[in-house]
Design an enzyme around this catalytic site. Sequence first.
Site, PDB file in Angstrom:
ATOM      1  N   HIS A  58       0.788  -1.028   0.610  1.00 23.36           N
ATOM      2  CA  HIS A  58      -0.043   0.261  -0.319  1.00 23.36           C
ATOM      3  C   HIS A  58       0.830   1.286   0.271  1.00 23.36           C
ATOM      4  CE1 HIS A  58      -3.645  -2.311   0.480  1.00 23.36           C
ATOM      5  NE2 HIS A  58      -3.333  -2.898   1.653  1.00 23.36           N
ATOM      6  N   HIS A 221      -7.887  -4.622  -1.478  1.00 23.14           N
ATOM      7  CA  HIS A 221      -6.960  -5.782  -2.014  1.00 23.14           C
ATOM      8  C   HIS A 221      -7.936  -6.365  -2.453  1.00 23.14           C
ATOM      9  CE1 HIS A 221      -6.306  -4.874   3.017  1.00 23.14           C
ATOM     10  NE2 HIS A 221      -5.646  -5.042   2.235  1.00 23.14           N
TER      11      HIS A 221
END
Length: 334
Positions: A58, A221
């Site tokens: 991320h 995700h």
Amino acid sequence: MKKLMNDSRYVVEEMVEGYVKAHPDLIKQLPENDRALVTAKETREGKVGVLIGGGSGHEPGFLGYVGEGMADGVAVGNIFASPSPDPILEVTKAIDKGAGVVYLYGNYAGDVMNFGMAAEMADLEEDIEVGMALATDDVASAPKEEKEKRRGIAGEFFIFKATGAAADFGYNLEDVVRVAKKANENTRSMGVGLTPCSLPQTGEPSFEIGDDEMEIGLGHHGEPGVEKGPLQSADEVTERLVNDILEDIEINSGDKVAVLVNGLGSTSRMELYTMFRKVEQMLSELGIEIYRSYVGDYITSLEMGGASITLMKLDDELIKTIDHPVNCPMFVQK
């Protein structure tokens, strides 16, 4: 789906090693655990420690937000996976200055379990008081009446910023946690997915989507969104995301907001600023003032295509936290 890497088993370790070597004046790795990173700047005694963490992939979240004015330490997990309790505990011990430590993380089962275990260990083994605040800003992940089930996505950036500032202001642990929860309560996000990413270990797409499709509400995700359909224009997508946010939180004419238009990894600045243009038009027509704006990659998903929009409703206290200067390796605000 190509990647510049060596052995897929060690991508996180090699990334962390490179990151620490690139920014030795701002970040350091604890010898007790190579997934435990803390600020290289000495923090004062009596300051509440701020610990953030989550899965890798991320970037610049989460390790990029350790530094002056934001977090004091980060626990780094595997790709899209929670860090284990061990690095969380090591960071807790390193950043505790006698006033306790607050944990900030997204509302995912693995994070809830592992940060909870680390908090218990910190209390029982180290006599360190820990407060916790979860990010639940994703309006697409659960209905309004079940907000406690929502995921944390790009709005985590605003929560980190507000909490780090509160700790810098000298607030005690109770008040730092209060500000963190207030920031979360005033923050809403909504995203759109265009193309998948691929995990280094598999090289396979994280989800399937047609070349001419988009998915509204896709999680970072690859969790399913609320609606998959034909790709629409930037203005149409932006209208949908902003309207869904405004239906979920009361923001009225005369109110001030911070706006984040966040890229998921492979979305160009051209696209993000095109989206921001429409956000500004919509809010201006409603009499809502954009107090601060952030456009770019803040919480990504490897090379996923798509974007999210986050609005944080501001009051005088939150304005102070948003204005607070920051010096982190991947984010600077003067």
